[in-house]
Design an enzyme around this catalytic site. Structure first.
Site, mmCIF file in Angstrom:
data_model
loop_
_atom_site.group_PDB
_atom_site.id
_atom_site.type_symbol
_atom_site.label_atom_id
_atom_site.label_comp_id
_atom_site.label_asym_id
_atom_site.label_seq_id
_atom_site.Cartn_x
_atom_site.Cartn_y
_atom_site.Cartn_z
ATOM 1 N N ARG A 34 0.505 -1.304 -0.089
ATOM 2 C CA ARG A 34 0.024 0.123 0.027
ATOM 3 C C ARG A 34 1.027 1.342 0.098
ATOM 4 O O ARG A 34 0.395 2.317 -0.753
ATOM 5 C CB ARG A 34 -1.005 -0.024 1.199
ATOM 6 C CG ARG A 34 -2.115 -1.034 0.972
ATOM 7 C CD ARG A 34 -3.057 -0.902 1.912
ATOM 8 N NE ARG A 34 -4.364 -1.493 1.784
ATOM 9 C CZ ARG A 34 -5.290 -1.877 2.647
ATOM 10 N NH1 ARG A 34 -5.100 -1.750 4.144
ATOM 11 N NH2 ARG A 34 -6.318 -2.311 2.307
ATOM 12 N N LYS A 194 -16.577 -18.673 3.261
ATOM 13 C CA LYS A 194 -18.157 -18.730 3.565
ATOM 14 C C LYS A 194 -18.951 -17.953 2.569
ATOM 15 O O LYS A 194 -18.614 -16.707 1.947
ATOM 16 C CB LYS A 194 -18.308 -17.893 5.122
ATOM 17 C CG LYS A 194 -17.531 -18.550 6.149
ATOM 18 C CD LYS A 194 -18.019 -17.931 7.137
ATOM 19 C CE LYS A 194 -17.634 -18.860 8.381
ATOM 20 N NZ LYS A 194 -17.925 -18.303 9.911
ATOM 21 N N GLY A 351 -8.744 -9.129 0.405
ATOM 22 C CA GLY A 351 -7.797 -9.640 1.454
ATOM 23 C C GLY A 351 -7.070 -10.864 1.063
ATOM 24 O O GLY A 351 -5.757 -10.454 0.522
ATOM 25 N N GLY A 374 -12.188 -4.675 1.661
ATOM 26 C CA GLY A 374 -13.759 -4.331 1.859
ATOM 27 C C GLY A 374 -14.019 -3.721 0.604
ATOM 28 O O GLY A 374 -15.455 -3.702 0.095
HETATM 29 C C1 3PG Z 1 -8.566 -1.620 4.679
HETATM 30 O O1 3PG Z 1 -7.698 -2.228 5.300
HETATM 31 O O2 3PG Z 1 -9.475 -2.488 3.956
HETATM 32 C C2 3PG Z 1 -8.825 -0.315 4.664
HETATM 33 O O3 3PG Z 1 -7.934 0.385 5.166
HETATM 34 C C3 3PG Z 1 -10.285 -0.085 5.570
HETATM 35 O O4 3PG Z 1 -10.208 -0.066 6.765
HETATM 36 P P1 3PG Z 1 -11.374 -0.479 7.692
HETATM 37 O O5 3PG Z 1 -11.955 -1.641 7.377
HETATM 38 O O6 3PG Z 1 -10.903 -0.497 9.215
HETATM 39 O O7 3PG Z 1 -12.443 0.673 7.399
#
Ligand code: 3PG
Length: 393
Positions: A34, A194, A351, A374
């Site tokens: 990142r 899942k 992820g 996310g």
């Molecule tokens: C992540 O790591 O996916 C982003 O930085 C968002 O983080 P968060 O899910 O804590 O908002």
């Protein structure tokens, strides 16, 4: 929306929202992807004579918590940038204002974790105003935090002239090529443990793609729903009706669903566990499926051959323990080959996916690998991302 091409940054204070939510162990960054991704935007603004003021969150602190300070990250950014990065131990108020006032054109400053203030997540207008005071322009380069409607990811775009940074731009271009305006046919690979976390995603994808490969633990839920015995495999049996509904929607939308036809099975979930491959209608009662078998991989690869675009989220098996990484590795390498040969546009994210592709050694060969977790999932769900929408406004 506007990009850095339209921004006149020379001599200006530029608030740049980046995602520095990087994995850390003992105060050291363990994966700098990142950080590397935000360098082009920082460098461009600094080279054009702007004062770069970095805003970022770290972790999910409740109030000020030294364990979630961004200070060690400032050092890591400086190292990758090859240039001094100043640090202020608050993102608003006197400490921040003084640090900003000390900046010369081309300097870089990182402000402390925005989430140390409750106003960040509440998108509180006084907090937005306190941040806005520090800058003349706002650049959002944090696609991976764009699913949050927070002060630094959304609020600021409404009160300052707002621009997309280079990584934001690259992410959006790649995602558009992946799903909004793709070259067809499009195949999606969705894996992971899942179904329950990916229902919206699957329902959106079957409407948009031509073929959907389902792998990982979630495939077992589908296999069980279609009446197959999955032995001791991880499966959400209470979601059988949901799985059938998704299969039905896929049929209506002319989307082929590709499920495993064989599984690598073991008695226990353990690295190096004794294992054997069985046809999907012959999974032993006392074993669990931990990876897709070679015939399934052939099917996945042939779906990749038929496609011009691939969207990938989630591993096909328990890739974190050998030898159950083989299915994921084989399909990832095949997709990488097709991409290198110019036959496939491949977009991956979320992820575990980046970790799986790195493990297969092919992340660099994909057309685009998103660093978003996310945010990538919400985009696959077809949701509007507040941080992106605010830039369009
Ligand atoms: C992540 O790591 O996916 C982003 O930085 C968002 O983080 P968060 O899910 O804590 O908002």
């Amino acid at each position: 929306f506007r990009t850095l091409d339209q921004a006149d940054v020379k001599g200006k204070r530029v608030l740049v929202r980046v995602d520095l939510n990087v994995p850390m162990e003992n105060g050291k960054v363990t994966d700098a992807t990142r950080i590397e991704r935000v360098l082009p935007t920082i460098q461009e603004i600094a080279n054009k004579g702007g004062k770069v003021i970095l805003l970022a969150h770290f972790g999910r602190p409740k109030g000020r918590d030294p364990k979630e300070s961004l200070k060690p990250v400032a050092g890591a950014v400086a190292k990758h940038l090859g240039k001094h990065v100043a640090f202020a131990d608050d993102c608003i108020g006197e400490a921040a204002e003084k640090a900003v006032a000390a900046l010369k054109d081309g300097d870089v400053l990182l402000l402390e974790n925005t989430r140390f203030h409750a106003g960040e997540e509440k998108n509180d207008k006084d907090f937005v105003a306190a941040l806005a005071k520090l800058g003349d322009l706002y650049v959002n380069d944090a696609f991976s935090a764009a699913h949050r409607a927070h002060a630094s990811t959304e609020g600021l775009a409404h009160v300052l002239p707002a621009y997309a940074g280079r990584t934001m731009q690259a992410e959006l271009e790649a995602l558009t090529k992946g799903l909004e305006a793709p070259q067809r046919p499009v195949v999606a690979i969705v894996g992971g443990a899942k179904v329950s976390t990916k229902i919206d995603l699957l329902e959106n994808l079957v409407r948009k793609v031509d073929a959907l490969v389902i792998g990982g633990g979630m495939a077992n839920t589908f296999l069980h729903a279609t009446g197959l015995n999955v032995g001791k495999s991880l499966a959400e049996k209470d979601l059988a009706a949901t799985a059938m509904r998704i299969i039905e929607k896929a049929r209506e939308a002319n989307c082929a669903i590709i499920l495993p036809v064989d599984g690598v099975c073991a008695y226990e979930f353990k690295a190096g566990a004794h294992n054997q491959t069985y046809g999907i209608d012959a999974i032993p009662e006392d074993q669990m499926i931990l990876d897709v078998g070679s015939q399934s991989v052939e099917r996945v690869n042939s779906a990749i051959n038929d496609a011009k675009t691939l969207v990938w989220n989630g591993p096909l098996g328990a890739f974190e323990i050998a030898p159950f990484d083989q299915g994921t590795v084989a399909a990832a390498r095949h997709a990488a080959e097709r991409t290198k040969a110019g036959k496939l546009v491949s977009v991956a994210g979320g992820g575990d996916t980046v970790a799986a592709l790195n493990h297969a050694g092919v992340a660099d060969s994909f057309t685009y690998v998103s660093t978003a977790g996310g945010a990538f999932l919400e985009w696959l769900e077809g949701k509007a991302l507040p941080g992106v929408e605010a830039l369009r406004a």
